[in-house]
Scaffold this motif. Sequence first.
Motif, short mmCIF file in Angstrom:
data_model
loop_
_atom_site.label_atom_id
_atom_site.label_comp_id
_atom_site.label_asym_id
_atom_site.label_seq_id
_atom_site.Cartn_x
_atom_site.Cartn_y
_atom_site.Cartn_z
N PHE A 188 -0.02 -24.17 -59.95
CA PHE A 188 0.25 -22.75 -60.17
C PHE A 188 0.24 -21.97 -58.86
CE2 PHE A 188 -1.26 -18.41 -61.01
CZ PHE A 188 -0.35 -17.99 -61.97
N TRP A 189 -0.67 -22.30 -57.95
CA TRP A 189 -0.80 -21.57 -56.69
C TRP A 189 0.02 -22.20 -55.56
CZ3 TRP A 189 -2.41 -16.99 -57.53
CH2 TRP A 189 -3.47 -16.70 -58.38
N SER A 190 0.82 -23.21 -55.85
CA SER A 190 1.57 -23.91 -54.81
C SER A 190 2.50 -22.96 -54.07
CB SER A 190 2.39 -25.04 -55.45
OG SER A 190 3.16 -25.70 -54.49
N GLY A 191 2.49 -23.04 -52.74
CA GLY A 191 3.38 -22.23 -51.92
C GLY A 191 2.91 -20.82 -51.66
N THR A 192 1.78 -20.43 -52.23
CA THR A 192 1.28 -19.08 -52.01
C THR A 192 0.46 -18.98 -50.73
OG1 THR A 192 -0.75 -19.47 -53.27
CG2 THR A 192 1.18 -18.68 -54.50
N GLY A 193 -0.02 -20.15 -50.22
CA GLY A 193 -0.89 -20.15 -49.06
C GLY A 193 -2.32 -19.75 -49.36
N LEU A 194 -2.64 -19.57 -50.63
CA LEU A 194 -3.98 -19.12 -51.03
C LEU A 194 -4.94 -20.29 -51.13
CD1 LEU A 194 -2.83 -16.59 -53.76
CD2 LEU A 194 -3.94 -15.98 -51.60
N ARG A 195 -6.21 -20.02 -50.83
CA ARG A 195 -7.28 -21.00 -50.93
C ARG A 195 -8.38 -20.43 -51.83
NH1 ARG A 195 -3.66 -23.39 -49.40
NH2 ARG A 195 -3.38 -24.57 -47.46
N ARG A 240 5.40 -15.58 -56.39
CA ARG A 240 5.54 -17.03 -56.22
C ARG A 240 4.78 -17.80 -57.30
NH1 ARG A 240 6.96 -21.14 -52.51
NH2 ARG A 240 6.71 -23.06 -53.73
N ALA A 241 3.56 -17.37 -57.60
CA ALA A 241 2.78 -18.04 -58.64
C ALA A 241 3.47 -17.95 -60.00
CB ALA A 241 1.38 -17.45 -58.71
#
Length: 401
Positions: free
Chosen positions: A296-303, A387-388
Amino acid sequence: MAVYRIGHYGGAGARHVVTGDAVRVVPQAKPRSTATGIIACDWPVSWTLEVPTTWVSGLFLAVFTSDDGHRSYTPFVVRDTARRSDILVVVPFTTYQAYNLWPFDGYTGKNLYKGYVSEGKVGGNPERAFQVSFDRPYAQGGRPRWFEMETSAARWLEADGYDVTYASSLDLHDGRIDPSKYTVVVFSGHDEYWSVEMRDCAESAVPAGTHLAFLASNNIYFHIRVEDSADGRPGWVVTCYKEAPDPEPGESGPTVRWRQLGKKHAKAEQKLMGVQYNGIIEEPAPLVVQESGHWFWSGTGLRDGDHIPDLVAVEADGFDPSMPRPENTRQTLLSKSPYDDSMGRGRKIQNTSLCENDQGTLVFVAGTFAWPLALNEPDYLDEQVGRATKNLMTRMLEPRG
């Protein structure tokens, strides 16, 4: 009367469809409320729109302009239930009417929350209505409360080229929607007021393999009846008694919160969605990411632990371990966001949730009002949310089996 279809349209946000001939109108009597608080306008028809079969299903806005330049509006949906689109967007007209305080005149208006106690002063529950009618305009210009959630989601979906048709919450109630015809059913805004027919329709979607996406929060909260108008037109009145005794509960039970129905909260909204409404947010708070390794969070750059500023706003959902949850599902809580409840109920936790059953059918709940706004509203726009959400739509639209 000018009619516009809401969409991306190269960033314009809407397309002009038609303008009707001028219509001569005269002032009409302002209605009074009855014993249940219902306010219905017994006005004659002055103009009728015949929707051509060539129109594309969508969210539309009718704009009424008087000779002196005053404007007001009303939204409507054109459906196309014969077509199997990838995505069906459901627009929450029952909730729009529940919040409608028309006439907003200082002493007459009522909705399912409040009414006036004296001229210019709004009261609370003791003054509210138990029934509201679709035979009245929406207050303050005609745009329903939080209508921008729907316009933002529609513009974002159409900008990305998704195959979308539209329906209203009343279409779910009336049985016009077969959810198995669609890959995804999207509830784009604040969809709080549900009849048993609406809920049965949504609950039948998941075993049929249709994904559900709730893009906001506080969905399926109040149980309602959709009833006839005084002159017998079906689907014209929304009834909800809430804390007051319901004089005609019927087979589906009294019109209270869904979580109050059934033994051991068997009808709680979390049973379908995986999370449920848990508070009103005092000040916008950041959404705190967790499970950042999830697709779901792929490509967002979030950790894990990263913040998306001010995304938790207005009302929030969260997981309640004391309430039932979807059976035979794997649940992932994609956020864990602390916020202060404005009703004095202390510190709360917001959760964005994704449930997947054994057949791979997904139920997503964003859990905050600001999520659909972040897709396309300029003051809320957030690329990571976009993006998500695109990751979610991509996964939901993948072929299975």
